[in-house]
Design an enzyme around this catalytic site. Structure first.
Site, PDB file in Angstrom:
ATOM      1  N   SER A  48       2.740 -28.303  23.567  1.00 38.35           N
ATOM      2  CA  SER A  48       1.338 -27.887  23.512  1.00 38.35           C
ATOM      3  C   SER A  48       0.353 -29.044  23.562  1.00 38.35           C
ATOM      4  CB  SER A  48       1.082 -27.062  22.248  1.00 38.35           C
ATOM      5  OG  SER A  48       1.174 -27.858  21.084  1.00 38.35           O
ATOM      6  N   LYS A 121      -2.835 -29.942  16.640  1.00 38.44           N
ATOM      7  CA  LYS A 121      -3.784 -29.577  17.686  1.00 38.44           C
ATOM      8  C   LYS A 121      -4.955 -30.558  17.646  1.00 38.44           C
ATOM      9  CE  LYS A 121      -1.454 -25.745  18.519  1.00 38.44           C
ATOM     10  NZ  LYS A 121      -0.559 -25.683  19.692  1.00 38.44           N
TER      11      LYS A 121
END
Length: 239
Positions: A48, A121
């Site tokens: 990701s 993230k």
């Protein structure tokens, strides 16, 4: 030939062993304190964050930066899974069960613990920010300012679907750099927390990539693209 060890020799040997054990204990305690309060190792379990961070990279996270005053747009943060984002995933977090040496390294914080569940993230929106997708050029907007995001995976759009959110107090809006493979805030807007990450669940900010050795260096924080973003009305945080 007398091979017996004199009392004086025994005493000297014991002193050396005792000093060695004391050094080991001090080193372990110091490492544990560093792990608990300062820096800690984590692994990258998925794609990701590519190409900024690769699967199975090891990073050091600065545990002294979990607060609203120390985090800003563009930072890469590690946080606990408080809203069940990982419940439908099965990331390969380790190749094998840790051996005795690896368990010691995990204890002192020099190796990631495969049993722990964290996410990583990039912060796109701070408390009070309005984050939208997208402008006419397909760019994410923060408080009306389009953002050129050099860290987004080459060939991947900033977002494949539209959204328009305002980040609540004490929360963050986060997205992965590989937007096509990142089940980030956008994919959890129907959850209990509506995709927002409470700041008090943030473990720290990624600082260093330490593995593989040939990629040693900065973990990829990038505040520059957000320099021209105006602060939201009534903002209480600063850079």
């Amino acid at each position: 030939m007398n091979l017996s060890i004199t009392p004086e020799r025994k005493s000297a040997i014991w002193r050396s062993v005792r000093e060695f054990l004391i050094i080991i204990v001090i080193a372990l305690v110091a490492s544990f304190i560093i792990k608990t309060f300062f820096f800690r190792a984590f692994y990258i379990p998925s794609g990701s964050m590519e190409n900024t961070l690769q699967i199975k990279d090891r990073i050091f996270v600065n545990l002294m930066r979990p607060g609203i005053w120390d985090i800003d747009r563009g930072d890469i943060v590690v946080f606990t899974d408080s809203d069940g984002w990982l419940k439908d995933t099965a990331y390969d977090t380790s190749d094998t069960e840790p051996n005795a040496l690896e368990n010691v390294l995990i204890f002192v914080g020099l190796q990631p613990d495969p049993a722990e569940q964290h996410l990583i993230k990039r912060v796109i929106g701070m408390p009070g920010d309005r984050v939208e997708c997208c402008d006419d050029s397909g760019r994410i907007k923060v408080n009306g300012q389009p953002i050129d995001e050099p860290y987004v995976h080459a060939g991947v759009a900033p977002s494949d679907f539209e959204f328009d959110v305002t980040v609540p107090e004490d929360s963050l809006w986060v997205m992965g750099d590989n937007r096509n493979r990142s089940a980030d805030s956008r994919y959890h807007m129907d959850g209990e927390l509506e995709g927002f990450v409470p700041i008090d669940t943030v473990t720290g900010r990624a600082e260093l990539r330490v593995w593989p050795f040939d990629a040693f260096g900065d973990a990829g924080n990038a505040r520059e693209p957000f320099e021209n973003v105006p602060e939201p009305a009534g903002a209480t945080h600063s850079k």
